[in-house]
Design a protein around this motif. Structure first.
Motif, PDB file in Angstrom:
ATOM      1  N   LYS A  45      76.081  51.936  78.444  1.00  0.00           N
ATOM      2  CA  LYS A  45      76.185  50.511  78.128  1.00  0.00           C
ATOM      3  C   LYS A  45      74.856  50.079  77.514  1.00  0.00           C
ATOM      4  N   HIS A  46      74.783  50.324  76.195  1.00  0.00           N
ATOM      5  CA  HIS A  46      73.533  50.122  75.470  1.00  0.00           C
ATOM      6  C   HIS A  46      73.130  48.657  75.414  1.00  0.00           C
ATOM      7  N   GLU A  47      71.858  48.403  75.704  1.00  0.00           N
ATOM      8  CA  GLU A  47      71.319  47.054  75.531  1.00  0.00           C
ATOM      9  C   GLU A  47      70.726  46.934  74.120  1.00  0.00           C
ATOM     10  N   ASN A  48      69.524  47.494  73.910  1.00  0.00           N
ATOM     11  CA  ASN A  48      68.972  47.491  72.554  1.00  0.00           C
ATOM     12  C   ASN A  48      68.484  48.887  72.192  1.00  0.00           C
ATOM     13  N   ALA A  49      67.910  49.022  71.020  1.00  0.00           N
ATOM     14  CA  ALA A  49      67.397  50.302  70.540  1.00  0.00           C
ATOM     15  C   ALA A  49      66.021  50.011  69.954  1.00  0.00           C
ATOM     16  N   ALA A  50      64.972  50.300  70.757  1.00  0.00           N
ATOM     17  CA  ALA A  50      63.598  50.000  70.330  1.00  0.00           C
ATOM     18  C   ALA A  50      63.028  51.233  69.642  1.00  0.00           C
ATOM     19  N   LEU A  51      62.976  51.161  68.319  1.00  0.00           N
ATOM     20  CA  LEU A  51      62.589  52.320  67.517  1.00  0.00           C
ATOM     21  C   LEU A  51      61.120  52.249  67.135  1.00  0.00           C
ATOM     22  N   THR A  52      60.450  53.385  67.252  1.00  0.00           N
ATOM     23  CA  THR A  52      59.079  53.455  66.760  1.00  0.00           C
ATOM     24  C   THR A  52      58.878  54.801  66.075  1.00  0.00           C
ATOM     25  N   VAL A  53      57.921  54.844  65.144  1.00  0.00           N
ATOM     26  CA  VAL A  53      57.584  56.105  64.490  1.00  0.00           C
ATOM     27  C   VAL A  53      56.338  56.644  65.178  1.00  0.00           C
ATOM     28  N   ASN A  54      56.461  57.832  65.765  1.00  0.00           N
ATOM     29  CA  ASN A  54      55.331  58.454  66.434  1.00  0.00           C
ATOM     30  C   ASN A  54      54.273  58.865  65.397  1.00  0.00           C
ATOM     31  N   ASP A  55      53.034  59.061  65.841  1.00  0.00           N
ATOM     32  CA  ASP A  55      51.959  59.409  64.897  1.00  0.00           C
ATOM     33  C   ASP A  55      52.304  60.649  64.065  1.00  0.00           C
ATOM     34  N   ASP A  56      53.067  61.578  64.636  1.00  0.00           N
ATOM     35  CA  ASP A  56      53.414  62.807  63.915  1.00  0.00           C
ATOM     36  C   ASP A  56      54.683  62.672  63.060  1.00  0.00           C
ATOM     37  N   GLY A  57      55.264  61.455  63.019  1.00  0.00           N
ATOM     38  CA  GLY A  57      56.428  61.234  62.162  1.00  0.00           C
ATOM     39  C   GLY A  57      57.771  61.286  62.854  1.00  0.00           C
ATOM     40  N   HIS A  58      57.804  61.821  64.061  1.00  0.00           N
ATOM     41  CA  HIS A  58      59.089  61.800  64.781  1.00  0.00           C
ATOM     42  C   HIS A  58      59.503  60.357  65.041  1.00  0.00           C
ATOM     43  N   VAL A  59      60.800  60.100  64.901  1.00  0.00           N
ATOM     44  CA  VAL A  59      61.324  58.773  65.204  1.00  0.00           C
ATOM     45  C   VAL A  59      61.750  58.773  66.666  1.00  0.00           C
ATOM     46  N   VAL A  60      61.250  57.790  67.413  1.00  0.00           N
ATOM     47  CA  VAL A  60      61.536  57.712  68.841  1.00  0.00           C
ATOM     48  C   VAL A  60      62.272  56.399  69.106  1.00  0.00           C
ATOM     49  N   VAL A  61      63.367  56.478  69.867  1.00  0.00           N
ATOM     50  CA  VAL A  61      64.144  55.280  70.184  1.00  0.00           C
ATOM     51  C   VAL A  61      64.254  55.168  71.702  1.00  0.00           C
TER      52      VAL A  61
END
Ligand code: FEO
Ligand code: CA
Ligand code: CA
Ligand code: CA
Length: 573
Positions: free
Chosen positions: A266-282
């Motif tokens: 039951k998803h609330e939100n999706a907080a996405l960030t780009v890690n320093d090495d380029g991986h996308v983290v949600v």
């Protein structure tokens, strides 16, 4: 901390008192106007709002119960606002309160759900809806979308209408949101279980029970006119909801993509960030009592020079779930991300997981299998502008310390947690792909006037900024944390002096929290986004219960509010 709390330089406005009025209030020097409300036409020839509107009309109008949203700039005087429409209220959507709904009523209800993409233009310096905008679009509970990632085409996703297991109709209960650096919008499916029912009495197995799916729905009655919502007839249909959906807002003909690699809950939100090495983290919360907090790390890396070629980074990656442990100090400790990958951590056929698709479709059960920490309803997650700290609201949990399956733990330390708290963590070495983190509690909401100990709240809560049930959160560009509430607005007993639901603003360095906005009667405040210059802020008023915004005897309509400063300055200063 309170005594030593230095005065925030980030917060420049005068805090406002609580309110029980049927209106929106903001600090002196600020203005709040309604931008768009449920039922407003968003296409050139769409009919005006009326409670009598049918399904065709609703499909050309702004959806109901707006929640998470993102502002996409197009030019200085043009923009696109993408807004989730979470659910409907029978008593307002229909003239007949939803008794014995017709086929058109069911379709109208489906058309009021989903996402509204609305072009805005600046007229005399103020944003208004542009019904002529060529990007205007309604996405509903029957819009065709594609399933992508490891679960696509799995047998658990195949239905009579879709033997491919990858062509899904619609999205609904779209709670909060996210956005990507490649220009797409993420909409998150939350209480999808509430839409499935059956004419027949059936007992469904534990994989259904864990998600609250049964033969009775929450009153939407879609199954009476749209057979795929009859869970006895089409038992795989519920597996096709509970996902994060990625939408390209710049192409009104694009097919939204459900991203199975991010897991089904039951998803609330999706907080996405780009890690320093380029991986996308949600980072993602699963909003239910005793459920969990998740992290996705993309397989590929984001390359800003590649633009839209980054657009499938959410298709493949690794999903993790959080385990929190305590320390000698109260309200802080360490944590670990446990991998949810087939073949690891007991996610094996012997334990009911024959493949990676099953791990993702039944992510909640996989989280239990690996030993994740039960949380007090994880709602929104927000990543600080420094990209080194992450915050999550734990809104409340009446089962904490009461149900055997949800004992007190270091990160969720209050019995019944009536007021909620906001937890914060720092990934090891500032690296979001690391398996470990340090955490503390940024604020424990409470009532310092009526309660003592943990129930009074942390030192940054006082009689002038009391609130309960933090839910929506987000950082602005300068690093102010905006906190929205969806709590008890009785203004009585344990909640006396808290008034209507509200929005506060925090300086996470000093810990100071000030009330910025109070909402109308019975509403929750949810959803926030800013213009790039931070001089207009959009905030959602969801499910008002009296006569907002029209007043008089008008029926209440959820609305997006636009906040500006009289001197044209940055919001919050
Ligand atoms: Fe849609 Fe958990 O709020
Ligand atoms: Ca919420
Ligand atoms: Ca909530
Ligand atoms: Ca809500």
């Amino acid at each position: 901390v309170a005594g030593s709390m230095s005065k925030s330089e980030l917060l420049g406005f005068e805090a406002i008192p609580t309110s029980t009025a049927d209106t929106v209030s903001v600090p002196a020097g600020y203005k709040a106007d309604v931008l768009v409300s449920w039922g407003d036409p968003i296409f050139a020839n769409a009919p005006a709002f009326s409670q009598q509107n049918n399904a065709d009309a609703q499909a050309q109008q702004f959806g109901d119960n707006n929640d998470g949203m993102t502002f996409f700039p197009l030019a200085n005087d043009r923009a696109l606002l993408a807004v989730n429409n979470e659910y409907i209220n029978d008593e307002y959507l229909f003239t007949h309160s939803g008794e014995n709904i017709s086929a058109d009523d069911a379709r109208k209800s489906q058309a009021a759900h989903g996402v509204s993409l609305v072009e805005l233009k600046k007229v005399d310096g103020r944003w208004v809806v542009n019904p002529q905008g060529r990007l205007n679009r309604r996405i509903t509970a029957y819009t065709e979308m594609a399933m992508t990632g490891p679960a696509a085409s799995h047998s658990l996703l195949k239905t009579a209408a879709d033997p491919s297991g990858q062509k899904i109709l619609g999205t609904f209960n779209n709670c909060a949101n996210g956005e990507t650096p490649w220009g797409t919008y993420l909409t998150c499916e939350e209480n999808f279980n509430g839409y499935f029912a059956s004419e027949k009495t059936v007992t469904l197995g534990k994989t259904y029970q864990r998600y609250g799916i049964s033969d009775s729905d929450w009153g939407y009655d879609w199954y009476k006119h749209d057979e795929r919502f009859d869970v006895a007839k089409h038992p795989n249909e519920p597996h096709r909801f509970g996902w994060v959906v990625e939408i390209d807002p710049m192409d009104p003909n694009s097919t939204p993509k459900k991203r199975s690699a991010l897991g089904r809950f039951k998803h609330e939100n999706a907080a996405l960030t780009v890690n320093d090495d380029g991986h996308v983290v949600v980072y993602m919360g699963d909003d239910e009592r005793g459920e969990h907090l998740y992290k996705f790390v993309s397989e590929g890396k984001y390359d800003p020079s590649k633009g839209r070629a980054n657009r499938d980074l959410l298709e493949n990656g690794t999903l993790y779930v959080a385990k929190f442990t305590g320390s000698d100090d109260e309200l802080k400790g360490q944590g670990e991300w446990l991998e949810l990958t087939f073949g690891k951590n007991g996610l094996t056929p012997e334990n009911g997981f024959p493949d990676q698709a099953s791990v993702l479709i039944f992510a909640r059960e996989a989280a239990t299998q690996v030993g994740a920490t039960t949380m007090d309803r994880p709602e929104w997650v927000a990543v600080h502008a420094d990209n080194k700290h992450v915050f999550c609201t734990l809104t409340n949990n009446k089962h904490r310390g009461v149900k055997d399956s949800q004992p007190l733990n270091a990160a969720n330390p209050r019995t019944k947690n009536p007021y909620g708290h906001i937890i914060r963590w720092a990934p090891t070495q500032g690296d979001h792909t690391q398996a470990t983190f340090e955490w503390d509690i940024f604020v424990m909401a409470g009532h310092p006037e009526k309660q003592s100990g943990l129930m009074a709240g942390t030192d940054n809560i006082n009689k002038d900024n009391m609130f309960n049930s933090p839910d929506g959160i987000g950082f602005d560009r300068a690093g102010r944390l905006w906190i929205q509430t969806d709590g008890d607005y009785s203004n009585e007993g344990d909640f006396a002096g808290m008034g209507n639901n509200q929005m506060l603003c925090a300086d996470t360095q000093t810990g100071e929290i000030r009330r910025f906005l109070t909402g109308p009667t019975s509403c929750e405040i949810t959803g926030l986004t800013f213009t790039p210059d931070s001089r207009t802020m959009f905030v959602g008023v969801q499910h008002p219960g009296a006569h907002f915004p029209a007043g008089g005897d008008g029926i209440p309509r959820s609305s997006v509010i636009m906040i500006t400063k009289d001197d044209g300055g940055v919001i919050g200063t």
